[in-house]
Design a protein around this motif. Structure first.
Motif, short mmCIF file in Angstrom:
data_model
loop_
_atom_site.label_atom_id
_atom_site.label_comp_id
_atom_site.label_asym_id
_atom_site.label_seq_id
_atom_site.Cartn_x
_atom_site.Cartn_y
_atom_site.Cartn_z
N SER A 89 10.77 97.56 6.32
CA SER A 89 10.25 97.58 7.68
C SER A 89 11.39 97.84 8.64
O SER A 89 12.51 97.39 8.44
CB SER A 89 9.54 96.27 8.00
N HIS A 90 11.07 98.56 9.68
CA HIS A 90 12.09 98.91 10.69
C HIS A 90 11.68 98.25 11.98
O HIS A 90 10.66 98.58 12.57
CB HIS A 90 12.13 100.43 10.84
N SER A 91 12.46 97.30 12.44
CA SER A 91 12.13 96.63 13.69
C SER A 91 12.83 97.33 14.84
O SER A 91 13.99 97.72 14.74
CB SER A 91 12.56 95.17 13.63
N GLU A 92 12.07 97.54 15.90
CA GLU A 92 12.64 98.20 17.08
C GLU A 92 13.14 97.15 18.05
O GLU A 92 12.47 96.21 18.36
CB GLU A 92 11.59 99.09 17.74
N ASN A 93 14.37 97.34 18.52
CA ASN A 93 14.96 96.39 19.47
C ASN A 93 15.17 97.05 20.80
O ASN A 93 15.46 98.11 21.00
CB ASN A 93 16.31 95.85 18.97
#
Length: 93
Positions: A89-93
Motif C-alpha cells: 500500500s502506498h500512503s499519500e502524505n
C-alpha cells in the motif's frame, strides 16, 4: 502475493499500440531532422514517411505483436500460473 491470471487482449494491445504510435512519432521526428539535412533525391518523401508512415507502422506492428503476446501469455498462465508480484500500500502524505 498477487498473480496476473490473464490480460484483456484487445484493451492491452490498444494501449500499447498508442504508446508505439507515440514512440514512432518521436523517432520519425528525429529522422525528419536527418532527412532535412541530408541531400536526398526526394526529401519530402523521406519526411512524410518518417512523420506519417513510421508512427503508423509502429502502432500497427505493436498492436499485432502485443495481441499475440497477450494471447500466448493467457495460454501459458492458464497452464503454469501467471507472473507473480507483491503489492504494497502506498500512503499519500
Amino acid at each position: 502475493m498477487h498473480e496476473i491470471k490473464s490480460f484483456r487482449i484487445f484493451q492491452t494491445a490498444k494501449v500499447i499500440a498508442v504508446l508505439y504510435l507515440i514512440f514512432g512519432f518521436v523517432e520519425g521526428a528525429i529522422l525528419t531532422i536527418v532527412f532535412a539535412h541530408r541531400p536526398h533525391p526526394h526529401p519530402l518523401l523521406g519526411i512524410l514517411l518518417s512523420l506519417i508512415g513510421l508512427p503508423i507502422l509502429f502502432g500497427v506492428v505493436g498492436f499485432i505483436f502485443l495481441a499475440i503476446g497477450c494471447w500466448l501469455y493467457n495460454i501459458v498462465a492458464a497452464r503454469i500460473g501467471g507472473i507473480a508480484f507483491e503489492l504494497t500500500s502506498h500512503s499519500e502524505n
